[in-house]
Design a protein around this motif. Sequence first.
Motif, PDB file in Angstrom:
ATOM      1  N   VAL A  31       0.861  -1.203  -0.090  1.00  0.00           N
ATOM      2  CA  VAL A  31      -0.061  -0.169  -0.040  1.00  0.00           C
ATOM      3  C   VAL A  31       0.859   1.262  -0.063  1.00  0.00           C
ATOM      4  CG1 VAL A  31      -1.557   1.435   1.368  1.00  0.00           C
ATOM      5  CG2 VAL A  31      -1.732  -1.035   1.279  1.00  0.00           C
ATOM      6  N   ILE A 131      -6.040  -2.483   7.640  1.00  0.00           N
ATOM      7  CA  ILE A 131      -5.375  -2.970   6.694  1.00  0.00           C
ATOM      8  C   ILE A 131      -5.014  -4.437   7.314  1.00  0.00           C
ATOM      9  CG2 ILE A 131      -3.024  -3.071   5.624  1.00  0.00           C
ATOM     10  CD1 ILE A 131      -3.390  -0.101   5.297  1.00  0.00           C
ATOM     11  N   ILE A 165      -7.759  -0.163  -1.212  1.00  0.00           N
ATOM     12  CA  ILE A 165      -8.033   0.197   0.300  1.00  0.00           C
ATOM     13  C   ILE A 165      -8.752   1.280   0.388  1.00  0.00           C
ATOM     14  CG2 ILE A 165      -6.454   0.653   2.496  1.00  0.00           C
ATOM     15  CD1 ILE A 165      -6.472  -2.429   1.822  1.00  0.00           C
TER      16      ILE A 165
END
Length: 189
Positions: A31, A131, A165
Motif C-alpha cells: 500500500v 489493513i 484500500i
Amino acid sequence: MKQLFLIAIAAVTLASCNKTAEVKDFKTAYVDTSKLMEEYTESKDIEAKYKAKSTEMGKELEAEINKFKADAASFQKNAQANGQAWAQQKGAELQRREQQLTYAQQGMLQQLQRESGTEMDSLVKRVKSFIKDYGKEKGYAYIYGTGESANVLYAQDQYDITDEIVKILNDKYKAAPEKTEAAKDSVSK
C-alpha cells in the motif's frame, strides 16, 4: 537401519515439498501510504477541519496584531512630542505586548499541532487495524507499506492494493455519517 534412514529422507523430502507448496501460495501486496492518506476522505476532512480552525484562530490573533501595529505606528509619531520618559514607558509596554502576541501565536500553533496530531495518530491506528483485518480476510501473508517512510524499495505494480484500500475506507467512512456529524459538532463547540 538403511530402511530407517530412507524413511527419514523420504519424510524430509515430503516436508520440503510441503514448504515449497506453502511458498507457492504465498500472497503479498503493498500500500502506498502517502497516496492512501492523500486520497482517504477522512484524512482530507481532518486536514480541512484544522485548516479552517487555524484560519479562525488566526483571524482573532490578526486583529490583535493589527491593533499592535497601529499602536506601534502611533508610538513612533508621538515619541518625540511626549518626551523620553513617556517613550521609554510606552516602548516597554509595546515590547511586552509584542512578546505576548508571539507567545499567543506559538501557543495557537502548538495547540493545533497537538490536536491534529492526536487525531491523525488515531486515524493511522484505525487504518493500520483495517489493513491488518483486510490482509487476514484476503489471505495475505504480508502487506507492505511504501511512501515517505518507504520500507519497500521495489514492488511490481500488480501487487499495489492502495486504490482498493482507499475505495473501501472511503465507502466505509461515507457509510458512517452519524459518527462524522458527531465529530463535526464536537469541533464547533
